[in-house]
Design a protein around this motif. Structure first.
Motif, short mmCIF file in Angstrom:
data_model
loop_
_atom_site.label_atom_id
_atom_site.label_comp_id
_atom_site.label_asym_id
_atom_site.label_seq_id
_atom_site.Cartn_x
_atom_site.Cartn_y
_atom_site.Cartn_z
N HIS A 54 0.74 -1.32 0.20
CA HIS A 54 0.09 -0.12 -0.16
C HIS A 54 0.86 0.87 -0.46
O HIS A 54 1.74 1.01 0.04
CB HIS A 54 -1.22 0.04 1.13
N SER A 101 -5.17 6.55 0.20
CA SER A 101 -5.48 5.66 -1.23
C SER A 101 -4.02 6.44 -1.96
O SER A 101 -3.86 7.67 -2.01
CB SER A 101 -6.18 4.79 -1.81
N ASP A 102 -3.96 5.94 -3.65
CA ASP A 102 -3.72 6.27 -4.25
C ASP A 102 -4.09 7.31 -5.14
O ASP A 102 -3.79 7.94 -6.53
CB ASP A 102 -2.42 4.90 -5.14
N ASP A 154 -10.22 6.93 -9.69
CA ASP A 154 -9.86 5.88 -8.78
C ASP A 154 -10.15 6.72 -7.63
O ASP A 154 -10.67 7.61 -7.00
CB ASP A 154 -8.06 6.11 -8.43
N THR A 157 -9.60 7.51 -0.48
CA THR A 157 -10.13 7.12 0.91
C THR A 157 -8.38 7.34 1.54
O THR A 157 -7.36 7.52 1.16
CB THR A 157 -9.18 5.47 1.03
#
Length: 168
Positions: A54, A101-102, A154, A157
């Motif tokens: 991650h 997140s990415d 995407d 998050t």
């Protein structure tokens, strides 16, 4: 007993290994996932974690310095015998953990430039004295402003944890 009293050192890594084994059995070889798994003991402010491919969360210290929490291993679901390492950090008063997140760091500007991790780290450090909720809202607002009306490619998050004395 707190969670740290019940769960032994190394269990975060072992839990990740078990999750990986189950994912390998349950999915096609071309499918994978990333995971950041952490156990936090609020009594000692100790965070034990492993990172399975991650984005490395950012630990923004109260003084503004930044650490990346990257210890762990590879992605989940691709290698059934993968092993993971576990690390531990202690959070001091006012320290801030930013798990993302990415979709946050790869958000594109209208000219195609990524928001990137350096911008996120600088923004979090600059706002580290605010509440966790305000920081989270501000980061989402900042990324929205960066992206303009562009379609998101995407999910985005964001989890913020801030070490503060009870009652604050």
């Amino acid at each position: 007993l707190s969670g740290a009293d019940i769960i032994e050192r190394g269990d975060v890594a072992r839990m990740t290994e078990h999750i990986n084994e189950q994912l390998c059995r349950a999915t096609d070889a071309n499918r994978f996932a990333t995971l950041y798994l952490a156990l936090y003991d609020d009594r000692t402010r100790t965070l034990r974690y492993t990172n399975a491919g991650h984005n490395a969360p950012l630990l923004v210290r109260a003084d503004g310095s930044i650490e990346r929490l990257s210890t762990g291993g590879t992605i989940l679901g691709s290698f059934d015998s993968a092993k993971f390492e576990e690390a531990q950090v202690t959070l001091g008063e006012g320290d801030l953990l930013v798990v993302f997140s990415d979709g946050i760091t790869e958000a594109l500007s209208p000219t195609g430039e990524e928001y990137d991790e350096a911008r996120l780290a600088a923004f979090a450090a600059a706002h580290r004295n605010e509440t966790a909720n305000n920081i989270q809202r501000s980061i989402f607002d900042e990324v929205d402003a960066w992206s303009g009306a562009a379609e998101r490619g995407d999910d985005q998050t964001l989890v913020i944890l801030k070490a503060v004395t009870s009652g604050e």
